[in-house]
Design a protein around this motif. Structure first.
Motif, PDB file in Angstrom:
ATOM      1  N   TYR A 382       0.630  -1.113  -0.286  1.00  0.00           N
ATOM      2  CA  TYR A 382       0.038   0.162  -0.368  1.00  0.00           C
ATOM      3  C   TYR A 382       1.146   1.595   0.285  1.00  0.00           C
ATOM      4  N   SER A 383       2.017   1.274  -0.605  1.00  0.00           N
ATOM      5  CA  SER A 383       2.818   2.350  -0.418  1.00  0.00           C
ATOM      6  C   SER A 383       3.149   2.764  -1.027  1.00  0.00           C
ATOM      7  N   ARG A 384       3.474   4.529  -1.837  1.00  0.00           N
ATOM      8  CA  ARG A 384       3.489   4.663  -2.614  1.00  0.00           C
ATOM      9  C   ARG A 384       5.259   4.645  -3.511  1.00  0.00           C
ATOM     10  N   SER A 385       6.071   4.715  -2.445  1.00  0.00           N
ATOM     11  CA  SER A 385       7.280   4.341  -2.560  1.00  0.00           C
ATOM     12  C   SER A 385       8.593   3.803  -1.896  1.00  0.00           C
ATOM     13  N   ASP A 404       4.638   3.207   5.956  1.00  0.00           N
ATOM     14  CA  ASP A 404       4.791   3.597   4.745  1.00  0.00           C
ATOM     15  C   ASP A 404       4.051   4.965   4.633  1.00  0.00           C
ATOM     16  N   ASP A 405       4.430   5.329   3.387  1.00  0.00           N
ATOM     17  CA  ASP A 405       4.043   6.363   2.521  1.00  0.00           C
ATOM     18  C   ASP A 405       3.061   6.603   1.549  1.00  0.00           C
ATOM     19  N   GLY A 406       2.252   5.451   2.026  1.00  0.00           N
ATOM     20  CA  GLY A 406       0.546   5.493   0.883  1.00  0.00           C
ATOM     21  C   GLY A 406      -0.588   6.370   1.056  1.00  0.00           C
ATOM     22  N   SER A 407      -1.959   5.622   1.313  1.00  0.00           N
ATOM     23  CA  SER A 407      -2.898   6.647   1.866  1.00  0.00           C
ATOM     24  C   SER A 407      -3.359   6.784   3.203  1.00  0.00           C
ATOM     25  N   GLY A 408      -2.973   5.590   3.845  1.00  0.00           N
ATOM     26  CA  GLY A 408      -2.495   5.364   5.156  1.00  0.00           C
ATOM     27  C   GLY A 408      -4.387   5.479   5.600  1.00  0.00           C
TER      28      GLY A 408
END
Length: 472
Positions: A382-385, A404-408
């Motif tokens: 689910y992370s972006r990068s 992580d840097d996803g949408s949460g």
């Protein structure tokens, strides 16, 4: 589990405590009866020696009619007698005539031929005479190092008198006399006698409770083992220990039946799913591909994946409470994190992780490896990068943070993501991946290892999972 009756247990403690204190009190009070400074009856053997000495004196002065002259002669002989040598000092039964002071009194206790100046011996004699209750029973008493015995009836010039014999001793005071003279020392000796008894009492009463406490802690760590030592000790603790072991046995049976049922259901579901997959493939071969058949095949694969996860969860949970072992953290997670880092790079993402603490943990390795693997792979998906894994140990607690840097995840859904088959609203379409069992398996694994897991908002913008586990 039936616990010991509080009133019965307290009653046993108080009864044992007071019995110990009563025993100490009896010892202290009985010691006083061994004090030679108390008025005591003369032992028979000693009494016969004194009678022989009295007869010798009576025979020696049978021709004298002046009792005052006899008393003075006896006093003079006592003063002029040479000091005793060491041989006499250590005689078991010394002859009183060789080392004694003699005092003659009237039947009413008046001293005959008293000295002009009262000496310590004369004062001791007067005190002795005053404290005699029955002059017909010869007694003895110690004054410092001067032992007085009497009265012994004696006759001079056909008159009745009483003879008292005082024996000097240069031996140091006995241990008991020193205790009687120094109350602080007597108190210390009493404490020395009672302290081991009280310590033994405290140990005997606390040992069964300590064993029960240790067994409860083992159960809290997931070690559901029966401990026969719990069924030893007092009746109350034996009952509690037997009940505790029965409880552990019941929990073991309940877990086994539950996991066996889950496993059986999963196995039974695989057969119709397999037939459904085969029917879908035959229909696709005869009629060609269609959106409906594609959907049937996709859902069949998703069900197969769910059942596989359920079987894995069931298998790990059955073994987790029975196969615990001590493992270094590096051996558990180092290879896993290296593989996850490589897989993240293949998808164009990065995964960084801190040094793994050089500590040990008591665990079922497959279950704990699966817990971190599900969390990390979920974060990568689910992370972006970027994904970051941080591990810190604080005394006996390990904290693992996965960000992580996803949408949460919305705040009102963070507690729900650990429920089986739950997926957040932004990931409910069939192509989002996942069955909703990954974090549920993780939470179950962490709780079985007496740990905690919770979700927060990450500083990277996505989700932060925090895992806390006890270390050894």
């Amino acid at each position: 589990m039936r616990m010991p009756s509080i009133s019965s247990l307290y009653g046993r403690i108080f009864a044992t405590f007071w019995f110990t204190m009563l025993l100490v009190l009896i010892i202290v009070l009985s010691i006083q009866h061994f004090d030679p400074r108390k008025m005591t009856v003369i032992p028979e053997e000693r009494y016969q020696q004194l009678l022989q000495t009295r007869d010798n004196i009576q025979n020696r002065f049978a021709q004298l009619s002046n009792v005052y002259l006899i008393a003075q002669k006896l006093r003079r002989e006592s003063r002029d007698r040479p000091k005793r040598d060491d041989r006499h000092e250590h005689d078991k039964h010394p002859q009183p005539a060789e080392r004694a002071d003699f005092f003659i009194t009237t039947p009413d206790g008046q001293l005959i031929a008293p000295e002009e100046r009262r000496s310590m011996k004369e004062q001791a004699l007067r005190n002795f005479v005053t404290n005699i209750d029955d002059s017909g029973i010869p007694q003895q008493r110690l004054y410092g190092q001067f032992l007085i015995a009497g009265p012994l009836p004696i006759q001079f010039a056909k008159q009745n008198y009483q003879l008292y014999i005082g024996i000097n001793s240069r031996r140091p005071p006995s241990f008991l006399l020193q205790l009687f003279d120094h109350p602080i020392q007597l108190l210390l000796v009493t404490m020395l006698v009672s302290t081991p008894l009280l310590l033994w009492l405290a140990w005997a009463l606390s040992q069964p409770a300590r064993r029960l406490e240790q067994a409860a802690r083992r159960v809290a760590r997931g070690e559901l083992n029966i401990d026969p030592s719990l069924e030893r000790g007092s009746a109350e603790f034996r009952q509690a220990g037997a009940s505790f072991n029965k409880m552990v046995e019941a929990v073991n049976q309940m877990i086994s039946r539950q996991q066996r049922l889950l496993s059986d259901i999963s196995h039974e579901l695989r057969s119709p799913l397999t037939r459904l997959g085969m029917a879908s493939s035959l229909a696709k071969r005869k009629q060609g591909s269609s959106p409906e058949l594609e959907r049937i095949e996709t859902e069949t694969q998703r069900l197969e994946t769910m059942i596989s996860h359920l079987l894995e969860l069931s298998r790990m949970q059955v073994d987790s409470h029975q196969k615990r072992e001590k493992q270094p953290l590096q051996s558990l997670w180092e290879a896993l994190l290296d593989d996850a880092q490589y897989e993240a790079e293949q998808t164009g993402k990065s995964l960084t992780f801190s040094n793994i603490p050089d500590r040990n943990i008591l665990c079922y390795p497959p279950l704990l490896i699966s817990a971190l693997e599900n969390t990390v792979r979920n974060a990568i998906y689910y992370s972006r990068s970027s994904v970051n894994v941080d591990m810190k140990d604080n005394r006996n607690l390990l904290t693992v943070t996965v960000e992580d840097d996803g949408s949460g995840v919305p705040e009102d859904e963070r507690e729900s993501i650990f429920r089986p088959f739950y997926r957040v609203s932004t990931a409910r379409d069939p192509h989002s991946g996942g069955t909703g069992l990954g974090l549920a398996i993780t939470e179950s694994a962490i709780q079985q290892h007496n740990g905690r897991i919770h979700a927060h908002s990450s500083d990277l913008g996505g989700l932060k999972i925090v895992i806390e586990l006890p270390l050894i």
